[in-house]
Design a protein around this motif. Structure first.
Motif, short mmCIF file in Angstrom:
data_model
loop_
_atom_site.label_atom_id
_atom_site.label_comp_id
_atom_site.label_asym_id
_atom_site.label_seq_id
_atom_site.Cartn_x
_atom_site.Cartn_y
_atom_site.Cartn_z
N SER A 118 0.81 -1.22 0.00
CA SER A 118 0.00 0.00 0.00
C SER A 118 0.84 1.27 0.00
O SER A 118 0.28 2.37 -0.01
CB SER A 118 -0.94 0.01 1.21
OG SER A 118 -0.19 0.03 2.43
N TYR B 111 -7.46 -3.77 0.68
CA TYR B 111 -6.74 -5.04 0.66
C TYR B 111 -7.37 -6.05 1.60
O TYR B 111 -7.89 -5.70 2.68
CB TYR B 111 -5.28 -4.84 1.05
CG TYR B 111 -4.44 -4.17 0.00
CD1 TYR B 111 -3.81 -4.91 -1.00
CD2 TYR B 111 -4.26 -2.79 -0.01
CE1 TYR B 111 -3.02 -4.30 -1.97
CE2 TYR B 111 -3.48 -2.17 -0.97
CZ TYR B 111 -2.87 -2.93 -1.95
OH TYR B 111 -2.10 -2.31 -2.92
N ARG C 36 -7.09 -7.67 -3.55
CA ARG C 36 -7.42 -6.25 -3.51
C ARG C 36 -8.75 -6.06 -4.22
O ARG C 36 -8.90 -6.48 -5.37
CB ARG C 36 -6.34 -5.41 -4.16
CG ARG C 36 -6.49 -3.91 -3.91
CD ARG C 36 -5.37 -3.12 -4.55
NE ARG C 36 -5.39 -1.73 -4.12
CZ ARG C 36 -4.58 -0.79 -4.61
NH1 ARG C 36 -3.69 -1.10 -5.55
NH2 ARG C 36 -4.65 0.45 -4.16
N ASP D 289 -2.73 0.87 -9.06
CA ASP D 289 -2.85 2.07 -8.23
C ASP D 289 -3.46 3.23 -9.02
O ASP D 289 -4.25 4.01 -8.47
CB ASP D 289 -1.48 2.48 -7.69
CG ASP D 289 -0.99 1.57 -6.58
OD1 ASP D 289 -1.84 0.97 -5.89
OD2 ASP D 289 0.24 1.45 -6.39
#
Length: 387
Positions: free
Chosen positions: A57, A177, A231, A377
């Motif tokens: 993360s 997550y 995720r 991301d």
């Protein structure tokens, strides 16, 4: 029991330390796990999971939301930053009281986890749910439908580990997550097919790590387990369809990925942003089947610590490793099957890791390389920015 029976104001720091050092709860692998116990996870396994999530993360920040749906005595909470917003669910009243005393900063709820109704909320959902325990719960107690449970009249039934995976997916926010310790059968059993399909439809698969049979020897079982890290996808991620083929000899095969569409027979799908899945096998957890230390260097580290480097360097790709397609048409990432060219590492007792192909060997997917590890991301940040 004497400590938790005291009035709260009479409980001393020494009492709390005694609970921290000695209370390990009833054992989630035991037959009564769902109705009266929580399972003590080795602390270095819990620490590995939290630190792997830290690396994935990009670091933790104050106020992030965490859910531990079967907290037991709080071994996972031990490693979560104190400035996080932690919700810990525990069915066993004694375990819940102990966890409340040890971790007063956490919101410990003494309740059946499946009645927890918060959805799309948590940045991280972690834990080690009870395995193989038959659930029997009134339909009116569930906040919504569960595809992993079967309804008969006004009650739902099924296996605990499957329902807990579904709960984790429901509770995690898009882009959040999920990291759980789960029985090996999740990857291949027919009973687990629905939850595998659910995960495929709702999550990116990040990693699966096989733990040795000695991991839970301290509670008298050699059950095979894996750590699975997922995720939750965001709504703006689109499906990409592919099919797999193989060229070369059986001894030296080369797996090929080809983009297709939803109508192609034998094709499967992943979501945009799906990176090659990281697979690993741990052969030494730090102690043998009798609980004796295997720490030959005397530094207190295990293969999990060695593996953690892969989660903190931003790549999750092992150099000089030929990525392989999902094993024998199992078009998901849950089956940790060691490819032939990695078997010697396992036999030699090394920590072993490799990559499972998803969208290809760097092929262009809607203008992005399938080996672009920042793609996921960007998709999540685009979703957050549009809200």
């Amino acid at each position: 029991m004497a400590i938790i029976a005291k009035p709260h104001e009479d409980i001393t720091e020494d009492d709390v330390q005694f609970l921290r050092d000695n209370y390990t709860s009833a054992g989630g692998l035991l037959p009564n796990a769902y109705s009266g116990g929580a399972f003590f996870t080795p602390t270095h396994v819990a620490r590995f999971i939290v630190e792997a999530l830290r690396g994935l993360s990009g670091g933790f920040s104050a106020g992030q939301t965490w859910l531990e749906p079967s907290c037991g005595s709080g071994v996972f909470i031990e490693h979560i930053p104190d400035d996080a917003e932690i919700t810990a669910l525990e069915l066993d009243e004694t375990s819940a009281k102990v966890t409340t005393l040890i971790y007063p900063h956490a919101n410990v709820i003494n309740a059946d986890a499946l009645t927890h109704s918060r959805r799309d909320y948590y940045d991280f959902v972690i834990g080690n749910p009870p395995y193989g325990v038959s659930i029997d719960i009134a339909a009116e107690e569930l906040p919504d439908e569960y595809v992993t449970l079967t309804k008969k009249r006004d009650r739902y039934g099924g296996k605990s580990e499957l329902a807990f995976i579904e709960l984790a997916i429901k509770a995690a926010k898009p882009g959040g997550y999920i990291a759980l310790v789960l029985p090996k059968g999740i990857g291949f059993s027919g009973a687990s097919a629905k939850v595998r399909d659910l995960a495929k439809e709702t999550c990116w698969h990040v990693a699966s790590i096989e733990l040795p049979e000695t991991t839970f020897a301290h509670v008298g079982t050699t059950i095979k387990t894996d750590i699975h890290i997922l995720r939750k996808i965001t709504p703006n991620a689109r499906k990409v369809y592919v099919e797999y083929s193989r060229i070369g000899s059986e001894k030296y095969p080369l797996d090929i990925v080809k983009q297709t569409d939803a109508t192609t027979e034998g094709s499967t799908f992943w979501y945009e942003g799906q990176q090659p899945i990281f697979h690993a096998v741990i052969t030494d957890i730090g102690y043998d089947k009798d609980g004796k230390s295997t720490d030959k260097w005397g530094d207190g580290l295990t293969q999990l610590d060695e593996l953690l480097e892969a989660f903190t360097d931003g790549g999750l790709v092992r150099e000089n490793c030929d990525p392989v397609a999902p094993f024998k048409d199992e078009y998901h990432g849950f089956s940790v099957k060691v490819p032939p060219h990695e078997e010697w590492r396992v036999k030699a007792g090394h920590v072993t890791y490799w990559n499972v192909l998803t969208l290809g060997r760097g092929e262009d997917i809607n203008g992005t390389s399938s080996f672009d590890f920042d793609w996921q991301d960007r998709i999540v940040n685009e979703y957050k920015g549009a809200r």
